[in-house]
Design a protein around this motif. Structure first.
Motif, PDB file in Angstrom:
ATOM      1  N   UNK A  34       0.819  -1.218   0.000  1.00 43.84           N
ATOM      2  CA  UNK A  34       0.000   0.000   0.000  1.00 43.84           C
ATOM      3  C   UNK A  34       0.851   1.265   0.000  1.00 43.84           C
ATOM      4  N   UNK A  35       2.147   1.132   0.244  1.00 42.54           N
ATOM      5  CA  UNK A  35       3.032   2.299   0.276  1.00 42.54           C
ATOM      6  C   UNK A  35       3.484   2.728  -1.112  1.00 42.54           C
ATOM      7  N   UNK A  36       3.082   1.974  -2.132  1.00 37.73           N
ATOM      8  CA  UNK A  36       3.457   2.297  -3.520  1.00 37.73           C
ATOM      9  C   UNK A  36       4.968   2.375  -3.723  1.00 37.73           C
ATOM     10  N   UNK A  37       5.672   1.432  -3.104  1.00 37.44           N
ATOM     11  CA  UNK A  37       7.109   1.334  -3.306  1.00 37.44           C
ATOM     12  C   UNK A  37       7.948   2.227  -2.414  1.00 37.44           C
ATOM     13  N   UNK A  38       7.310   3.014  -1.539  1.00 34.33           N
ATOM     14  CA  UNK A  38       8.070   3.917  -0.679  1.00 34.33           C
ATOM     15  C   UNK A  38       8.648   3.206   0.540  1.00 34.33           C
ATOM     16  N   UNK A  39       8.133   2.019   0.834  1.00 37.56           N
ATOM     17  CA  UNK A  39       8.694   1.179   1.898  1.00 37.56           C
ATOM     18  C   UNK A  39       8.639  -0.258   1.412  1.00 37.56           C
ATOM     19  N   UNK A  40       9.556  -1.077   1.868  1.00 40.96           N
ATOM     20  CA  UNK A  40       9.607  -2.462   1.381  1.00 40.96           C
ATOM     21  C   UNK A  40      10.213  -3.383   2.431  1.00 40.96           C
ATOM     22  N   UNK A  41      10.071  -4.666   2.186  1.00 37.31           N
ATOM     23  CA  UNK A  41      10.658  -5.666   3.074  1.00 37.31           C
ATOM     24  C   UNK A  41      12.166  -5.664   2.888  1.00 37.31           C
ATOM     25  N   UNK A  42      12.896  -5.473   3.960  1.00 37.81           N
ATOM     26  CA  UNK A  42      14.359  -5.447   3.911  1.00 37.81           C
ATOM     27  C   UNK A  42      14.940  -6.818   4.202  1.00 37.81           C
ATOM     28  N   UNK A  43      14.360  -7.514   5.169  1.00 40.74           N
ATOM     29  CA  UNK A  43      14.905  -8.817   5.535  1.00 40.74           C
ATOM     30  C   UNK A  43      13.840  -9.706   6.158  1.00 40.74           C
ATOM     31  N   UNK A  44      13.689 -10.889   5.593  1.00 40.99           N
ATOM     32  CA  UNK A  44      12.854 -11.925   6.189  1.00 40.99           C
ATOM     33  C   UNK A  44      13.804 -12.829   6.967  1.00 40.99           C
ATOM     34  N   UNK A  45      13.952 -12.550   8.239  1.00 35.38           N
ATOM     35  CA  UNK A  45      14.970 -13.224   9.044  1.00 35.38           C
ATOM     36  C   UNK A  45      14.571 -14.632   9.466  1.00 35.38           C
ATOM     37  N   UNK A  46      13.318 -14.777   9.894  1.00 32.69           N
ATOM     38  CA  UNK A  46      12.828 -16.057  10.392  1.00 32.69           C
ATOM     39  C   UNK A  46      11.315 -16.054  10.272  1.00 32.69           C
ATOM     40  N   UNK A  47      10.670 -17.040  10.870  1.00 32.91           N
ATOM     41  CA  UNK A  47       9.210 -17.097  10.799  1.00 32.91           C
ATOM     42  C   UNK A  47       8.553 -16.018  11.641  1.00 32.91           C
ATOM     43  N   UNK A  48       9.294 -15.431  12.582  1.00 27.43           N
ATOM     44  CA  UNK A  48       8.701 -14.439  13.482  1.00 27.43           C
ATOM     45  C   UNK A  48       9.364 -13.071  13.435  1.00 27.43           C
ATOM     46  N   UNK A  49      10.437 -12.925  12.674  1.00 30.54           N
ATOM     47  CA  UNK A  49      11.169 -11.660  12.661  1.00 30.54           C
ATOM     48  C   UNK A  49      11.384 -11.151  11.238  1.00 30.54           C
ATOM     49  N   UNK A  50      10.938  -9.921  10.991  1.00 30.54           N
ATOM     50  CA  UNK A  50      11.111  -9.267   9.708  1.00 30.54           C
ATOM     51  C   UNK A  50      11.648  -7.857   9.910  1.00 30.54           C
ATOM     52  N   UNK A  51      12.335  -7.342   8.895  1.00 33.03           N
ATOM     53  CA  UNK A  51      12.789  -5.955   8.903  1.00 33.03           C
ATOM     54  C   UNK A  51      12.220  -5.275   7.669  1.00 33.03           C
ATOM     55  N   UNK A  52      11.703  -4.067   7.864  1.00 33.08           N
ATOM     56  CA  UNK A  52      11.205  -3.305   6.721  1.00 33.08           C
ATOM     57  C   UNK A  52      11.701  -1.870   6.848  1.00 33.08           C
ATOM     58  N   UNK A  53      11.587  -1.108   5.764  1.00 33.40           N
ATOM     59  CA  UNK A  53      11.999   0.286   5.826  1.00 33.40           C
ATOM     60  C   UNK A  53      11.907   0.962   4.486  1.00 33.40           C
ATOM     61  N   UNK A  54      12.384   2.200   4.468  1.00 30.21           N
ATOM     62  CA  UNK A  54      12.324   3.022   3.267  1.00 30.21           C
ATOM     63  C   UNK A  54      12.081   4.460   3.660  1.00 30.21           C
ATOM     64  N   UNK A  55      11.164   5.127   2.966  1.00 28.42           N
ATOM     65  CA  UNK A  55      10.808   6.505   3.280  1.00 28.42           C
ATOM     66  C   UNK A  55      10.488   6.641   4.772  1.00 28.42           C
ATOM     67  N   UNK A  56      11.073   7.638   5.424  1.00 29.34           N
ATOM     68  CA  UNK A  56      10.954   7.783   6.878  1.00 29.34           C
ATOM     69  C   UNK A  56       9.511   7.934   7.330  1.00 29.34           C
ATOM     70  N   UNK A  57       8.763   8.817   6.684  1.00 21.16           N
ATOM     71  CA  UNK A  57       7.391   9.081   7.101  1.00 21.16           C
ATOM     72  C   UNK A  57       6.495   7.870   6.895  1.00 21.16           C
ATOM     73  N   UNK A  58       6.629   7.233   5.725  1.00 18.39           N
ATOM     74  CA  UNK A  58       5.805   6.059   5.426  1.00 18.39           C
ATOM     75  C   UNK A  58       6.136   4.905   6.359  1.00 18.39           C
ATOM     76  N   UNK A  59       7.425   4.690   6.622  1.00 15.17           N
ATOM     77  CA  UNK A  59       7.840   3.593   7.492  1.00 15.17           C
ATOM     78  C   UNK A  59       7.312   3.786   8.909  1.00 15.17           C
ATOM     79  N   UNK A  60       7.309   5.040   9.366  1.00 17.54           N
ATOM     80  CA  UNK A  60       6.788   5.318  10.697  1.00 17.54           C
ATOM     81  C   UNK A  60       5.266   5.113  10.742  1.00 17.54           C
ATOM     82  N   UNK A  61       4.590   5.467   9.665  1.00 17.62           N
ATOM     83  CA  UNK A  61       3.142   5.258   9.593  1.00 17.62           C
ATOM     84  C   UNK A  61       2.799   3.769   9.672  1.00 17.62           C
ATOM     85  N   UNK A  62       3.608   2.950   9.023  1.00 16.58           N
ATOM     86  CA  UNK A  62       3.391   1.496   9.078  1.00 16.58           C
ATOM     87  C   UNK A  62       3.607   0.993  10.501  1.00 16.58           C
TER      88      UNK A  62
END
Length: 314
Positions: A149-177
């Motif tokens: 829904x962020x239209x590419x302004x934020x994305x999945x950075x790392x799928x670490x395990x079944x319970x841990x993920x990292x995401x990021x990108x545009x500061x404002x959009x990432x904080x909204x998520x």
């Protein structure tokens, strides 16, 4: 013949004051790595690692290189004691240590590459423009829905395990998520500081410079299998450049790297580096698959001695 085992190298952010000091003082191979690194790097590698000299463990231009030096000192100490891994892999920054361990680059070239990488990504280290967050127990399907829904302004950075993920990108959009996830009852969303949103489109501007730099290095055929953390393929001299560039601008899937290692029948997994991040990911993945493993976390001299004893066949 020694037992089959895999070595897993950590990503950024695990550095702690004092790391490497005891192995430097007690293992000649580790000392040699640190002494050589001191000649290669423009900063005081040992002082930064052992005592956080001039706050070097907080500066991305130095702490990433120092972290890799620690990884390589551990790896070479194991190797000098007759323990050669069956396969290696690394999460994010850890892939550089994996490249060295696989024998594709010598020490000078790998440290020069890490320093070039760190200097490059420092240009996008600006919290007003980009941020990254680590999540716990957030369903991947839900996270992906919010990211889409962020239209590419934020994305999945790392799928670490079944319970841990990292995401990021545009500061404002990432904080909204983050705020949206909090409102849905997911409280364990933590911002990761001092690390820019690599593995996203924000790093696209760095690709050409990185590509040109990779062409200047003297690559060798790998002697130890190395598994990519982006798509779990085996990396070799012919595809290593493409693998590095892909990792720079797209998300990693360390979970698939671990699954591939486990599918090879390897049950001894050696996680290098301070902290319990990588061991936690690995245990979560193995438990989810119902597999019993022997998990080691190497941080200091005592850990090294224990692993050498356990993995050396009698």
């Amino acid at each position: 013949m020694n037992k089959k085992f895999a070595i897993l190298f950590p990503g950024s952010g695990v550095q702690v004051k004092g790391m490497g000091r005891d192995i430097y003082n007690k293992f000649s191979t580790a000392k040699d790595i640190y002494d050589q690194a001191e000649e290669i790097t423009p900063f005081d590698t040992k002082k930064i690692s052992f005592s956080d000299y001039q706050g070097g463990l907080e500066k991305i231009e130095s702490f990433q290189t120092v972290s890799v030096v620690f990884d390589l000192a551990i790896f070479k100490t194991l190797e000098s004691n007759g323990l050669t891994p069956t396969v290696v892999s690394g999460l994010s920054l850890g892939q550089f240590a994996g490249i060295y361990a696989s024998k594709m680059l010598n020490l000078k070239d790998i440290l020069d590459l890490v320093m070039f990488f760190s200097k490059s990504i420092a240009t996008i280290l600006n919290r007003s423009k980009g941020r990254i967050y680590i999540t716990r127990k957030v369903p991947l399907k839900l996270l992906n829905k919010l990211l889409q829904a962020s239209n590419g302004k934020a994305s999945l950075i790392s799928e670490n395990s079944t319970t841990s993920m990292v995401y990021g990108g545009d500061a404002q959009i990432s904080e909204q998520i983050k705020n949206k996830l909090n409102s849905l009852g997911y409280a364990e969303i933590i911002e990761i500081l001092n690390i820019p949103p690599v593995h996203t489109k924000m790093a696209n501007s760095l690709a050409n410079g990185m590509s040109n730099y990779l062409d200047t290095l003297n690559w060798h055929n790998n002697q130890i299998p190395l598994i990519s953390d982006t798509d779990a393929i085996f990396i070799n001299k012919n595809n290593v450049k493409q693998a590095i560039l892909k990792q720079l601008v797209s998300g990693t899937h360390f979970i698939n790297s671990i699954k591939k290692i486990l599918s090879m029948g390897i049950t001894n997994l050696v996680c290098i580096g301070p902290g319990v991040t990588i061991p936690t990911f690995v245990k979560d993945i193995a438990d989810n698959l119902g597999l019993a493993i022997n998990l080691y976390n190497v941080v200091n001299f005592d850990d090294l001695l224990q692993i050498i004893t356990d993995l050396t066949s009698k």
